[in-house]
Enzyme design. Structure first.
Site: not given
Length: 489
Positions: A82, A128, A175, A316, A318, A382
């Protein structure tokens, strides 16, 4: 556990394993071969905007070292890569009536060809965060819905025409929450606008983030409409958006904190502020109650285009946050985040990034939540961990990144449980990031890479986390295990 211990996870043979990057974070060569400026070029040079005072002019020099990076991907045995295309390499001034840079198209075209020659699937992000500076200067960029949507769709069209015969997986936006809230609300990302005059001479944090969010959603939706109307039948690809969002857990079982956790999911962390319009056709009610007439309204014609404008859910994520009602941060829906439980213990291992702790069960919970809410296949685009003080450690210690291995052992176990025990349809997993790189406002201090980069020499060194993830991916194709042994032993 040592990184060469084979994990127990098994995955389908058609599951897409890959690593991820972004153009501004790795390419460098910002004034080479006709590339125009992006909003991050000058912003990163303003004193105080990055922690170490450094910019993206060199980054990991991947514009020049792309062949080396592809060889690295091949050694890791990933199925997909990606990466993002820099809008200002394709159209230096950005606009629909501005010249197209053939050298930019040639660069990405030969890059895609080289990936395919190694059997690596290109998974392309169109945007991005690197808006051409000229569009921001010309009419305010994302603040001008009428102009930016047309210019973005034109840029997307050029990419479909130039690369769509080989690219079958498209992400329109990465995002949007970061674009709108960090760029126009908190002012910590380019273009750095906000109401805090100590931080920015211009901007209105009470209105601009929602104007930008609206423009981004519409640009995404109309780019998807163009692809579906004019390209999909010939190119046979899929297209969608990828959204950031972390799991939110109530701090305790009190009704106000249970409601706060849901409001965090709805409002502050980027899921429903974008996902609900795209997948369900409306903003969450909690947003409407708090924002009132500051929340832009879709016209009936726009809503027809927006609703259903993603073939999958791009995810995405985390970390996990414990949520308390209260606080004064409207961007979090007036919810306070903490990692400290009521008994004083921490939720998980602390990363270098203050907003990140390692808590694998939250990853599974979020996968279940999104799949049940939106009922579409999920691509995890992500997921990663920054080891505390990694940039200050000697290289041998950095390469043995046990904390990051622990993180990925947990998330891949949760991924497997969500898929095989809970029935969540997950199609892909892209850990962040292939390389240590320019980490936006953190500069080069924070490292998320699976590969260590010596920024003085630009030499790449695989970390144990890369070896661990490579083994997990090889479990979905055992016949390639011999190659894995040859590469790393």
């Amino acid at each position: 556990m040592a990184a060469n211990t084979t994990p127990a996870q098994t995955f389908p043979h058609d599951f897409i394993w890959g690593f991820a990057t972004a153009s501004f974070q790795i390419e460098g060569s910002t004034n080479v071969d006709g590339r125009g400026k992006s909003i991050w070029d000058d912003f990163s040079k303003i004193p105080g905007k990055t922690q170490d005072g450094k910019d993206g002019d060199v980054a990991t020099d991947s514009y020049n070292r792309w062949k080396e990076d592809i060889e690295l991907l091949a050694e890791y045995g990933v199925k997909s890569y990606r990466f993002s295309i820099a809008w200002s390499r394709i159209i230096p001034l950005g606009g629909r009536n501005d010249p197209v840079n053939q050298k930019g198209i040639e660069f990405y075209s030969k890059f895609i060809d080289a990936l395919l020659a190694k059997g690596i699937i290109p998974f392309v992000t169109l945007y991005h965060w690197d808006l051409p500076q000229a569009l921001h200067d010309r009419y305010g960029g994302w603040l001008n819905k009428e102009e930016i949507v047309k210019d973005y769709v034109n840029y997307a069209k050029i990419c479909y025409e130039s690369f769509g015969d080989r690219v079958k997986h498209w992400l329109t936006m990465n995002e949007p929450w970061c674009v709108s809230i960090l760029g126009y609300g908190r002012g910590v990302f380019a273009p750095g606008r906000c109401s805090d005059r100590a931080r920015s001479p211009e901007g209105d944090s009470s209105t601009e983030p929602y104007i930008v969010a609206h423009s981004v959603i519409l640009a995404h939706a109309y780019a998807v409409k163009l692809y579906r109307d004019q390209f999909k039948s010939q190119q046979h690809g899929e297209i969608g958006i990828t959204l950031n969002g972390d799991w939110a857990m109530p701090y305790d079982n009190s009704p106000e904190n249970v409601a706060a956790a849901q409001r965090a999911l709805d409002f502050a962390i980027g899921e429903c502020i974008y996902a609900d319009p795209v997948y369900l056709g409306h903003y969450p009610e909690s947003m409407r109650m708090i924002l009132g007439d500051r929340l832009p309204v879709f016209t009936p014609e726009e809503l027809v285009v927006v609703k259903g404008s993603s073939d999958f859910y791009g995810m995405n994520t985390y970390t996990t946050n414990l949520c308390k009602a209260g606080g004064d941060d409207i961007f979090q829906g007036y919810v306070d985040y903490t990692f400290t439980r009521p008994d004083g213990t921490q939720l998980g291992n602390q990363a270098h990034s203050g907003w990140l702790q390692d808590y694998a069960p939250g990853f599974r919970s979020l996968l279940n939540y999104l799949y049940k809410r939106y009922k579409l296949p999920i691509y995890v685009t992500e997921n990663g961990f920054s080891v505390k003080d990694e940039s200050m450690k000697p290289m041998p210690h950095v390469l043995h990144d046990e904390e990051r291995v622990h993180y990925f052992r947990g998330t891949t176990s949760s991924l497997r449980a969500a898929m095989f025990e809970d029935g969540v349809d997950v199609k892909a997993y892209f850990p962040w990031s292939l390389l240590d790189n320019f980490e936006w406002a953190d500069g080069y201090i924070t490292r998320f890479g699976l590969t260590y980069v010596d920024y003085d020499t630009q030499k790449r060194y695989p970390k144990d986390s890369a070896k661990f993830l490579t083994q997990v991916s090889y479990r979905s194709c055992p016949c390639r295990l011999a190659l894995l042994i040859a590469v790393f032993l």
